[in-house]
Write a protein that holds these residues in place. Structure first.
Motif, PDB file in Angstrom:
ATOM      1  N   SER A   1      59.431  32.546  41.856  1.00 44.08           N
ATOM      2  CA  SER A   1      58.370  33.579  42.036  1.00 44.08           C
ATOM      3  C   SER A   1      58.644  34.890  40.976  1.00 44.08           C
ATOM      4  O   SER A   1      57.995  35.538  40.832  1.00 44.08           O
ATOM      5  CB  SER A   1      58.860  34.222  43.363  1.00 44.08           C
ATOM      6  N   SER A   2      59.825  34.531  40.064  1.00 48.90           N
ATOM      7  CA  SER A   2      60.036  35.529  39.201  1.00 48.90           C
ATOM      8  C   SER A   2      59.285  35.194  37.953  1.00 48.90           C
ATOM      9  O   SER A   2      59.213  36.132  36.762  1.00 48.90           O
ATOM     10  CB  SER A   2      61.585  35.600  39.110  1.00 48.90           C
ATOM     11  N   LEU A   3      58.721  34.176  37.685  1.00 44.52           N
ATOM     12  CA  LEU A   3      58.124  33.851  36.592  1.00 44.52           C
ATOM     13  C   LEU A   3      56.448  33.898  36.963  1.00 44.52           C
ATOM     14  O   LEU A   3      56.048  33.502  38.009  1.00 44.52           O
ATOM     15  CB  LEU A   3      58.322  32.318  36.205  1.00 44.52           C
ATOM     16  N   ASN A   4      55.707  34.071  36.081  1.00 44.19           N
ATOM     17  CA  ASN A   4      54.209  34.385  36.309  1.00 44.19           C
ATOM     18  C   ASN A   4      53.672  33.006  36.474  1.00 44.19           C
ATOM     19  O   ASN A   4      53.743  32.371  35.322  1.00 44.19           O
ATOM     20  CB  ASN A   4      53.727  35.309  35.131  1.00 44.19           C
ATOM     21  N   PRO A   5      53.047  32.689  37.449  1.00 40.41           N
ATOM     22  CA  PRO A   5      52.606  31.204  37.462  1.00 40.41           C
ATOM     23  C   PRO A   5      51.545  31.028  36.563  1.00 40.41           C
ATOM     24  O   PRO A   5      51.199  29.823  36.423  1.00 40.41           O
ATOM     25  CB  PRO A   5      51.998  31.042  38.975  1.00 40.41           C
ATOM     26  N   VAL A   6      50.806  31.932  36.194  1.00 42.58           N
ATOM     27  CA  VAL A   6      49.382  31.625  35.391  1.00 42.58           C
ATOM     28  C   VAL A   6      49.650  31.526  33.888  1.00 42.58           C
ATOM     29  O   VAL A   6      48.809  31.704  33.125  1.00 42.58           O
ATOM     30  CB  VAL A   6      48.262  32.489  35.887  1.00 42.58           C
TER      31      VAL A   6
ATOM     32  N   LEU B   1      54.636  31.788  26.223  1.00 40.12           N
ATOM     33  CA  LEU B   1      54.085  33.342  26.181  1.00 40.12           C
ATOM     34  C   LEU B   1      54.981  34.327  27.046  1.00 40.12           C
ATOM     35  O   LEU B   1      55.198  35.374  26.399  1.00 40.12           O
ATOM     36  CB  LEU B   1      52.931  33.343  26.721  1.00 40.12           C
ATOM     37  N   GLN B   2      55.592  33.783  27.954  1.00 38.52           N
ATOM     38  CA  GLN B   2      56.396  34.871  28.986  1.00 38.52           C
ATOM     39  C   GLN B   2      57.511  34.959  28.041  1.00 38.52           C
ATOM     40  O   GLN B   2      58.430  35.999  28.231  1.00 38.52           O
ATOM     41  CB  GLN B   2      56.887  34.113  30.029  1.00 38.52           C
ATOM     42  N   VAL B   3      58.246  34.185  27.132  1.00 36.69           N
ATOM     43  CA  VAL B   3      59.166  34.302  26.359  1.00 36.69           C
ATOM     44  C   VAL B   3      58.812  35.158  25.064  1.00 36.69           C
ATOM     45  O   VAL B   3      59.589  36.294  24.479  1.00 36.69           O
ATOM     46  CB  VAL B   3      59.955  33.145  25.979  1.00 36.69           C
TER      47      VAL B   3
ATOM     48  N   TYR C   1      53.727  25.275  32.365  1.00 38.40           N
ATOM     49  CA  TYR C   1      53.643  26.511  33.294  1.00 38.40           C
ATOM     50  C   TYR C   1      54.886  26.335  34.236  1.00 38.40           C
ATOM     51  O   TYR C   1      55.446  25.237  34.262  1.00 38.40           O
ATOM     52  CB  TYR C   1      52.490  26.408  33.932  1.00 38.40           C
TER      53      TYR C   1
ATOM     54  N   HIS D   1      55.100  26.277  37.413  1.00 32.52           N
ATOM     55  CA  HIS D   1      55.300  25.148  38.355  1.00 32.52           C
ATOM     56  C   HIS D   1      55.648  23.728  37.891  1.00 32.52           C
ATOM     57  O   HIS D   1      55.974  22.888  38.770  1.00 32.52           O
ATOM     58  CB  HIS D   1      54.004  25.124  39.110  1.00 32.52           C
TER      59      HIS D   1
END
Lengths: 334, 554, 321, 328
Positions: D101-106, D111-113, D151, D153
């Motif tokens: 839940s702490s990672l943006n699923p979409v 990109l999150q890094v 992603y 998931h």
């Protein structure tokens, strides 16, 4: 993905078949037939009987339905009783107007609704929240035809900023390619024609936007409220990302899912609103045409229209589902 | 941050519109003289077809009248037949053979000559129509006036009034008809009998209707290539933007049009038409709401009221649910006395309207001032009801909605006033409001489930028969009575070749009708057109035959 | 979750959320009510509605004039055909309408009629929609294979209704039934049938998987008894919310029908939507004739919407933090 | 001076119309540069709120924060939002409990890094991607270039936590706050993650504030340990000292409720009775009193003070557990 689309389109066939049968019987039960509509004040029993006979309206309903289906299956929707033009031609000419109008309304509604819903959510419980939600709700509470008149009176007649009727100034000699006036203007590089078509879209677009606006604001707000509580938003904040990045990449992108669904569901009510909007703005679109067709008992047009609406509804929702997989990677189309 | 950006967007849009407007403006200025102006007229409905033969409604007629001409036309601002493409005409003593002397030097828009031959080509085209062209939906006016065809394909069609046409020379056309009728030749002023170019008819396959009866398609001529002799030529029919564009016929034989372009733009909502006029998108429109007239006048717009060539009546069906009462003439008289027609006309009609005492407008041959008039008197109505022995009378009252007719600006309002009057006289009404077309017309013209209803008529051409004959020349569901004496009188008058005698007979019929009182004529109302200050030169016509050829735009 | 199911999520969700059993239903409602009382929007909505209902109930007994009598035509003051409609005066507080009737009295009496149309239409939609949705939900939740099929059939039908542009649906219903007050109510109500059906079904399905239903089933309670005594009552909260919101749309929808000439034909019973539509011909002469009923409609619809939205939010457990 | 000095930190949740909740009540502790410090307690004791307060991540409305949290000489509680955003992710980073839940699923992992690299290190495009891949590799994610496009998931739980850690250490922060970093993971994965954290801290000299309910987790790595109960620090000591001698019955309970392989055979687990809800307001006495096995009457006479022993061992108890009992 491809199989998914094909399957969805195949599912459409029984729906369309059932719908067509239902509607055919329903429409032919309407009191007064096209013959009275055609003849008007000068109708006599003999003339009416002759028209009914010639049009085959005196035959049993299943025979009529059989004839209708036979024609539809050969790809012919028939011709309008009122205008004597092929139904397909009429639709090709009138749908673009409605589509342009609907898209304009959606752009306006989304352009205003999402920021408004976002702000309302972030300032939840404050006056800003109450005001933006209340304002959006007010929009849906004003009868469309009245709003149309007021908007025209103020922005057009009073200030003279916009035209009030039609899709384009009739004195402009524009080339028609696709039937989408704005697109045509761009394609043919007739910039003034395109600009004029856009000007004609703004007022009716604003009026029609009042219908989906409330839903979009509400759903955005609720959705943002939910998303901001999510852990990944906290993660994003903990990374020290700028407010804009957090908002657009982490909050809004996730909050858009239900908004997309809503837009799909709104097509029906948008078409309803388009009926009134088009009438008030003498805007040549499918809505006003269909109301006329109901009055005229123009069976071929009505049948064709319902078929097409069903197809559009399914297609729009298909698009929405497909857009899910664009927005949300977790969704894999099966 | 958002607000300025929005404002900027508005500014851009506004500038864009200015540029657009500026371009349009400069186009006009470049062309210089005042005669290169464009006139945009707001129509209430779309034109349906461009071949006059297939036309049957006023909006279509309005457009066609600018492009086409018939042998006969109505006098400007009146209803009498005057010279059109025929300069004069005469008939033999029996009134069956009509010789038309044609105007010389007239050319169709395609450059071909207009002559006797062309006239006969048109008449023979109508007369020899086959297949789908015999559908009452397709050739409505031919069948209305001339009845049938050379070979009737339906046994329900009557014998044709038209017999033959010949052109002894280029300047003459001789038309023979099968019986005498007062309709002829006045009916030829109907746009449906306009003369098309024989060349163009052939070239664009004018008779080639496609499809089947329940799915007719018009041929090319009717959808995009109309060729007549009129002062305007066809340019384009922009169905996607609901407009028809015409341009000046520079080869016109008469005085040429003063505007270069004439555009008819459809705006069905009357408020939308008004706003479009005020916003300068159109320069004039038809069917002005009477209530708007004072306001438009004070805003500086020109109102052109048409002479009232129509009638609104309250029909009293003698075979309806209340037939026990309504078949009694005393009850019908009571109804007539109960209605305060003066108050209705005063409250609901524009200036220039009048209370109707005949079923036809004054000024038309056969109008009779000396008919029984049934003044407003609730007392008298009650008394007549008592005499008839009718108590607690309850009648079904149909009225239409969502429609304004030239003779009936606000049906619902008129219904409410009449119903209130009837209540005072002790007659209760059950309201049956129906959408004008087809529900309402269907309900009151067929079957017998109606007692009272509002309906009217606008004249097609200057002929009394077109009014009273249409109403009462035979037994009809609308009225539910059978009066052979009356029907016979109509037949006699229609076939009377002598105009003076005929007028006397119509006068007598009008008296007869008002004594028999199948209904109550209520009002003649003048429908109005409006133009903005820059437009002049248009004369209102009782037949809605306004000629834009004389229109000038400053 | 399957994809096809997603599009219906919007409507179903409300049902599932509020229908999801909490530790104690009682305290859930009480808590919701508490939140409602703190929401200014809800209070505003409630005040508007209170006033509206008061006027609708008692107004007709207090009007200064007969709302049907054409006083102004009889005395010659109103000549709407020539654009003469006198405005506000001491005798007639909002002036005459185009038929010479007292506008103020018509507004007051119209409140009752407007409320009546909204209530009956909503009730119709609620009743039919609940029947269909309840049946579908019950058969889905309890009925095995055939139950799912029945559910599928009912929901397909509802989908078709949902796909139809509501106004066109209403127009054709009025065309068939003929113009009367009743057919307006039915037409307007019909439009909300699919919404109620989906809502109730969604909520019932959420309920049917809940512990207490499982417990009841395990205890051998009959199926229809479960449906009636457990599922239905617990699914009602979201339906009531929707009903409040539907009242607003019903009033607006009825006005739209009037504009298209399909409104209530009986002039003896003035209704705001009809009054607004009738005033279209006199917008320049006496704009007030349109503005009074329009403002009436807008404020009332806003009242219902504000209250409904506030209720929806108060009941939504996801938004409670 | 310590890298992070928390002093008298209090957080009060006060929403209109509702009872005030004092989630953190005058908590103080220090974290020295390069040091690992543990913050231990059951859920609801205020340890997560403490960390969020330090990061400035608590909602603005309805929350009152007082006291000081001085990072590198700057009181974070008084710092404006703008500066805080610069510090967060760059100087102070955080790892959360539930990696899914702490990672943006979409948004793809890559990109999150990279968004951290872009934000704080001004890296863009290929360079950022390359660095991101390098970071993933460093936290032990195989085939990092492929993972960048995936992603959340599509990753396993352990992978996700590694990815989160990669984001946190992307800018080589001086302080890392790990809020229950292993709770949501399988036991085997837990150990790996802890190892990883330990390695990272050792290699980069980053200070680590380890927040957990599990004394076992901190046992292996922390230099000092602070135990929180009902918003107050109830015991604080260097690790060795604490594991040798626990004074506060709560700490004793915490350790006693952990199954241990080295426990004598036959010894039963001794869970703490009751739940966190059974709290006495500190003003009236010891909050732990309702659940305490060592309770005496004095416990509820008033708020107990923190008592310090010579060995930097502090405890907040009027009837502390002494050697004998601990052995029991």
């Amino acid at each position: 993905m491809f199989r998914f689309i094909v399957r969805r389109l195949l599912q459409l066939i029984p729906t369309l078949f059932g719908l067509s049968l239902l509607l055919f019987v329903w429409l032919h039960r309407l009191p007064g037939g096209p013959e009275t509509a055609i003849l008007g004040e000068r109708s006599t029993p003999e003339l009416r009987a002759r028209i009914r006979e010639e049009m085959g309206l005196d035959q049993p309903i299943w025979v009529q339905y059989g004839r209708f289906m036979k024609r539809v299956l050969s790809g012919d929707l028939g011709t309008s009783i009122g205008t004597k033009r092929p139904v397909t031609t009429e639709f090709l000419e009138r749908f673009p107007g409605t589509v342009e109008l609907t898209i304009t309304a959606l752009i306006i509604a989304v352009g205003i609704g999402i920021p408004l819903g976002y702000i309302a959510a972030r300032r939840r419980g404050t006056w800003i929240d109450q005001l933006s939600v209340g304002g959006a709700l007010l929009g849906i509470c004003i009868p469309v035809f009245f709003l149309g008149y007021i908007v025209k009176e103020v922005l057009a007649v009073n200030f003279g900023w916009f035209p009030t009727t039609g899709r384009q100034d009739v004195t402009i000699d524009a080339t028609r390619v696709t039937g989408f006036f704005v697109l045509d203007g761009l394609l043919t590089r007739e910039w003034d024609a395109a600009a004029d078509a856009i000007m004609h879209l703004i007022l009716p677009g604003i009026v029609l936007a009042s219908i989906p606006l409330a839903s979009i604001v509400r759903i955005t707000r609720a959705s943002v409220l939910e998303v901001v509580q999510e852990d990944y938003v906290r993660t994003a904040e903990a990374k020290g990302l700028t407010e804009q990045t957090v908002r657009s990449r982490h909050i809004l992108r996730n909050a858009m899912l239900p908004v997309a669904t809503t837009i799909g569901l709104l097509t029906g009510s948008l078409l309803s609103g388009a009926v009134l909007t088009e009438t008030v703005f003498a805007f040549s679109g499918i809505g006003a045409f269909i109301v006329e067709a109901i009055d005229r008992r123009d069976y071929p047009v009505l049948m064709g229209f319902i078929m097409i609406v069903a197809v559009i509804y399914v297609l729009v929702n298909l698009l929405v589902d497909l857009s899910y997989s664009l927005i949300d990677p977790r969704v894999r189309v099966r | 941050m958002r607000a300025p950006r929005l404002r900027a967007a508005f500014a851009v849009a506004a500038v864009a519109s200015l540029v657009v407007a500026g371009c349009a403006e400069s186009d006009r200025d470049d062309s210089g003289s005042g005669s290169d102006k464009t006139l945009v007229f707001g129509a209430a409905g779309d034109a349906k077809v461009l071949d006059p033969t297939f036309a049957s409604d006023g909006e279509t007629f309005r457009v066609l009248r600018q492009m086409y001409e018939g042998l006969v036309r109505s006098e400007e601002g009146g209803t009498k037949p005057v010279a059109g493409l025929a300069e004069s005409w005469s008939s033999d003593a029996a009134g069956l053979v009509w010789t038309f002397k044609l105007r010389k030097g007239v050319k169709f828009h395609d450059g071909t000559d207009f002559n006797g031959e062309a006239v006969c080509v048109n008449f023979n085209r109508w007369y020899n129509a086959k297949g789908l062209m015999q559908s009452p939906d397709v050739t409505a006016y031919w069948q209305d006036i001339f009845g049938g065809f050379a070979k009737n394909e339906s046994d329900k069609l009557p014998e044709s009034l038209f017999k033959s046409c010949s052109a002894p020379d280029a300047g003459t056309a001789v038309i023979t008809i099968s019986r005498v009728t007062s309709k002829f030749p006045a009916a030829l002023m109907l746009p449906a009998f306009s003369i098309s170019s024989p060349e163009a008819l052939k070239k664009y396959n004018a008779d080639g209707l496609g499809g089947t009866a329940d799915s007719v398609t018009y041929p090319e001529y009717a959808t995009g290539h109309p060729v007549g002799t009129g002062p305007f030529k066809f340019v384009k029919w922009d169905t996607a933007n609901k407009s028809v564009e015409l341009e000046r016929n520079d080869a016109y034989y008469g005085e040429k049009a003063k505007v270069k372009k004439l555009i008819f733009k459809t705006i069905s909502d009357v408020n939308a038409r008004k706003q479009a006029l005020k916003n300068g998108e159109i320069q004039g429109y038809d069917l002005v709401d009477p209530a708007d007239i004072p306001g438009l006048k004070s805003d500086g717009f020109n109102i052109l009221p048409r002479p009232a060539f129509n009638v609104l009546y309250l029909a009293i069906n003698q075979s309806g649910p209340g037939k026990a009462a309504t078949s009694n003439v005393k009850v019908r008289q009571a109804i007539a006395h109960a209605i305060n027609r003066e108050a209705i006309v005063k409250a609901k009609y524009p200036d220039g309207s009048s209370v109707a005492i005949n079923f036809q407008p004054p000024g038309l041959e056969g109008y009779n001032d000396g008919v029984t008039k049934y003044e407003y008197s609730t007392e008298k109505a009650k008394q007549l009801l008592a005499e008839a022995g009718v108590t607690n009378l309850k009648l079904k009252f149909h009225y239409p909605t969502e429609v304004t007719r030239p003779y009936m600006p606000a049906p619902k309002d008129i219904y409410e006033l009449i119903a209130a009057d009837l209540t005072k006289a002790g007659i209760t009404t059950e309201a049956v409001p129906l959408k004008w077309n087809p529900d309402y017309l269907n309900a009151v013209q067929t079957g017998a489930d109606h007692d009272l209803h509002l309906l009217g008529w606008t004249g097609d051409y200057g002929d009394a028969y077109n009014f009273i004959g249409t109403f009462f020349d035979r037994q009809k569901d609308e009225w539910g009575f059978n009066n052979p004496t009356l029907f016979e009188a109509f037949k006699k008058a229609d076939s009377e070749p002598d105009a003076t005698k005929r007028t006397a007979q119509y006068k007598e019929i009008n008296k007869q009708v008002m004594d028999f009182l199948p209904g109550v004529p209520i009002a003649h109302g003048p429908p109005s057109l409006v133009f903005n200050k820059s437009v002049s030169g248009i004369k209102a016509s009782p037949l809605t035959d306004e000629r834009f050829v004389t229109a000038e735009v400053k | 979750m399957t994809l096809t199911g997603r599009k219906k999520e919007k409507i179903d969700r409300l049902g599932e959320l509020a229908g999801a059993p909490e530790e104690s239903g009682q305290s859930l409602l009480r808590e919701a009510f508490k939140r409602l009382r703190r929401n200014p929007a809800a209070i505003a909505g409630a005040i508007i509605l209170g006033l509206f209902v008061l006027i609708a109930l008692f107004g007709p007994f207090l009007v200064p004039h007969d709302p049907v009598e054409p006083i102004g035509v009889d005395n010659g003051e109103v000549r709407s055909g020539q654009g003469i409609i006198p405005g506000i005066s001491g005798e007639h507080w909002l002036g005459y309408d185009h038929q010479g009737r007292d506008e103020f009295s018509r507004m007051i009496v119209g409140a009752r009629q407007t409320l009546w149309v909204g209530v009956v239409a909503t009730f119709f939609g609620l009743a039919v929609g609940s029947l269909v949705g309840g049946l579908a939900g019950a058969s889905y939740g309890l009925g095995g294979k055939w139950g799912r099929r029945l559910d599928g059939f009912l929901m397909r039908t509802v989908d078709i209704l949902l796909a139809m542009p509501s106004l066109l649906l209403a127009v054709s219903i009025v065309a068939i039934l003929g113009r009367s007050l009743l057919s307006v109510m039915i037409a307007v109500g019909m439009v909300s049938v699919p919404v109620f059906a989906r809502l109730l079904r969604g909520s019932m399905i959420a309920q049917s998987s809940s512990d207490y239903v499982l417990a009841a089933t395990a205890l051998g309670v009959k199926r229809n008894k479960i449906a009636l005594s457990h599922l239905l009552p617990n699914s009602l909260a979201p339906v009531l919310v929707q009903a409040t919101l539907t009242l607003a749309t019903a009033i607006i929808e009825a006005a739209g029908l009037s504009f298209l000439g399909l409104g209530n034909p009986d002039s003896a019973a003035p209704e705001w939507g009809v009054m607004l539509a009738d005033a279209q011909g006199f917008l320049d002469v006496r704009p007030g004739l349109a503005i009074y009923p329009a403002v009436g409609i807008i404020i009332t619809a806003l009242g219902f919407t504000l209250l409904g939205e506030a209720m929806r939010e108060a009941l939504d457990p996801k938004l409670r933090k | 001076m310590a890298l992070l000095e928390v002093k008298d930190l209090s957080v009060v949740f006060a929403r209109k119309g509702e009872r005030e909740v004092r989630a953190v009540d005058g908590v103080s502790f220090d974290v020295d540069a390069g040091e690992v410090v543990g913050l231990v307690g059951e859920s609801g004791c205020g340890k997560s709120v403490t960390s969020l307060a330090i990061m400035g991540l608590l909602p603005k409305r309805g929350v009152r924060v007082s006291g000081q949290a001085t990072f590198d000489g700057m009181n974070l509680l008084q710092t404006d939002e703008r500066t805080l955003r610069d510090i967060r992710g760059r100087d102070v980073a955080m790892i959360f409990q539930d990696p899914l839940s702490s990672l943006n699923p979409v948004v793809p992992i890559g990109l999150q890094v990279t968004e951290v690299l872009t934000r704080h290190r001004g890296m863009k495009g290929e360079a950022a991607k390359k660095e991101a891949a390098h970071l993933l590799e460093r936290v032990g994610i195989p085939d990092p270039t492929r993972r960048l496009k995936e992603y959340p998931h599509q990753l396993s739980g352990g992978m996700r936590q590694r990815a989160l850690i990669a984001m946190a250490v992307a800018c080589a922060p001086r302080l890392l706050i790990a809020d229950e970093p292993t709770t949501a993971l399988d036991v085997t994965i837990q150990a790996q993650i802890l190892e990883l954290l330990k390695d990272l801290v050792r290699d980069s000299g980053t200070a680590l504030l380890m927040i957990t309910h599990d004394l076992g987790v901190v046992a292996g790595m922390c230099k000092s340990i602070n135990v929180l109960y009902a918003g107050r620090r109830v015991e604080s000591a260097p690790r060795r000292v604490l594991f040798a001698q626990r004074h506060h019955p709560y700490t004793v309970g915490l350790l006693g409720s952990i199954p241990r392989l080295d426990a004598p055979k036959g010894e039963k687990l001794r869970p703490i009775t009751g739940s966190v809800r059974d709290v006495l307001p500190w003003a009236e006495g010891c909050a732990f009193a309702p659940r305490c096995f060592n309770r005496v009457d004095r416990c509820v006479d008033g708020p107990p003070e923190l008592v310090w022993t010579a060995a930097q061992h502090g405890y907040r108890c009027v009837n502390p557990v002494m050697e004998a009992e601990t052995a029991k």
